[in-house]
Scaffold this active site. Sequence first.
Site, short mmCIF file in Angstrom:
data_model
loop_
_atom_site.label_atom_id
_atom_site.label_comp_id
_atom_site.label_asym_id
_atom_site.label_seq_id
_atom_site.Cartn_x
_atom_site.Cartn_y
_atom_site.Cartn_z
N ARG A 96 2.81 11.24 5.33
CA ARG A 96 2.05 11.94 4.30
C ARG A 96 0.56 11.68 4.53
O ARG A 96 0.14 10.53 4.62
CB ARG A 96 2.48 11.38 2.94
CG ARG A 96 2.12 12.21 1.77
CD ARG A 96 2.71 11.64 0.52
NE ARG A 96 2.03 10.44 0.07
CZ ARG A 96 1.84 10.12 -1.20
NH1 ARG A 96 2.32 10.90 -2.15
NH2 ARG A 96 1.21 9.03 -1.55
N THR A 148 -4.75 14.49 1.50
CA THR A 148 -4.22 15.77 0.96
C THR A 148 -2.80 15.60 0.40
O THR A 148 -2.32 16.49 -0.31
CB THR A 148 -4.15 16.84 2.07
OG1 THR A 148 -3.20 16.40 3.05
CG2 THR A 148 -5.50 17.06 2.72
N ASP A 160 3.88 1.04 -1.73
CA ASP A 160 4.20 1.82 -0.53
C ASP A 160 5.50 1.28 0.07
O ASP A 160 5.54 0.19 0.63
CB ASP A 160 3.05 1.72 0.48
CG ASP A 160 3.25 2.67 1.64
OD1 ASP A 160 4.33 2.63 2.26
OD2 ASP A 160 2.35 3.47 1.93
N ASP A 186 5.54 0.45 3.93
CA ASP A 186 4.79 -0.77 4.24
C ASP A 186 5.53 -2.02 3.77
O ASP A 186 5.51 -3.05 4.45
CB ASP A 186 3.39 -0.72 3.60
CG ASP A 186 2.46 0.22 4.36
OD1 ASP A 186 2.74 0.51 5.54
OD2 ASP A 186 1.46 0.65 3.76
C1 PRP Z 1 6.22 7.94 1.71
C2 PRP Z 1 7.65 7.93 1.18
C3 PRP Z 1 8.00 9.39 1.19
C4 PRP Z 1 6.69 10.04 0.84
C5 PRP Z 1 6.73 10.45 -0.59
O1 PRP Z 1 6.24 8.05 3.09
O2 PRP Z 1 8.53 7.16 1.92
O3 PRP Z 1 8.48 9.86 2.44
O4 PRP Z 1 5.67 9.07 1.07
O5 PRP Z 1 5.60 11.14 -0.96
P1 PRP Z 1 5.60 12.67 -1.36
O6 PRP Z 1 6.73 12.86 -2.31
O7 PRP Z 1 4.26 12.82 -2.02
O8 PRP Z 1 5.71 13.49 -0.13
P2 PRP Z 1 4.94 7.93 4.01
O9 PRP Z 1 4.42 9.29 4.31
O10 PRP Z 1 3.99 6.95 3.40
O11 PRP Z 1 5.53 7.38 5.36
P3 PRP Z 1 6.31 6.01 5.69
O12 PRP Z 1 7.69 6.12 5.09
O13 PRP Z 1 6.32 6.01 7.17
O14 PRP Z 1 5.52 4.88 5.11
N1 URA Z 2 5.02 6.82 -1.11
C1 URA Z 2 5.28 5.53 -1.40
O1 URA Z 2 5.75 4.78 -0.53
N2 URA Z 2 5.01 5.09 -2.63
C2 URA Z 2 4.51 5.87 -3.60
O2 URA Z 2 4.31 5.40 -4.73
C3 URA Z 2 4.25 7.22 -3.28
C4 URA Z 2 4.52 7.66 -2.02
#
Ligand code: PRP
Ligand code: URA
Length: 207
Positions: free
Chosen positions: A102, A106, A198, A201
């Site tokens: 994500r 944006t 997150d 993370d």
């Molecule tokens: C996070 C989470 C979802 C997304 C949710 O992933 O695990 O996939 O954000 O957000 P949204 O509903 O607004 O799309 P991220 O993009 O941070 O990647 P990661 O899992 O690699 O940390």
């Molecule tokens: N992705 C995450 O991992 N946590 C949030 O709260 C939103 C998006």
Amino acid sequence: MAFTVIKHPLILDKLTRMRKKDSNSKVFKENLDEIAQLMAYEIFQTIELKEFEIETPVAVTKGYKIAKDIVLFPILRAGLGMVDGIVKLVPNAKIGHIGLYRDETTFEPHEYFAKKPQNIEEATVLVLDPMLATGGSANMAIDKVKEWGAKNIKLVCLVAAPEGKENVEKHHPDIDIYVAALDEKLDSKGYIIPGLGDAGDRIFGTK
Ligand code: PRP
Ligand code: URA
């Protein structure tokens, strides 16, 4: 179709452990694994079975097996943390992967990897992601599995924001959504409040 909050004392207890900021990666991962397993137990209550004949050491009787393939699609990275717990219950599940990140400003999702098992058209497909924030990532992953021909799709998340729930319901009214908690809102950085931070993370120790 339906939006279900799976409420269970064990899930609430474990989710609380995950939410706490002092919980380390080990505690976070263990509880995510266990909640995913408990959620799968509930979700599969209505799964279709095939009946067949078996022999016990002393008699012939009816046996049962799951009728259709189960395919898990974790959204990378954080969705990976939900796979093992579910596979403990359905060891024959096939696993595809959808890599999305994500954009931090944006909040738009970007695809960087996608791989599917064969013949997912008739399968029960579970798209897995702990976090349903804006819903952009879930919508993109569901678009992808639909493009691949999947028809029976369920989205399984741990924590959802109302904004994400509404977004997925609007774009994919034909799928079932299961969560362990529906939280209050998103903040200006797109984080779920109160949420758990997150997820990626915290699982992988990248911050
Ligand atoms: C996070 C989470 C979802 C997304 C949710 O992933 O695990 O996939 O954000 O957000 P949204 O509903 O607004 O799309 P991220 O993009 O941070 O990647 P990661 O899992 O690699 O940390
Ligand atoms: N992705 C995450 O991992 N946590 C949030 O709260 C939103 C998006």
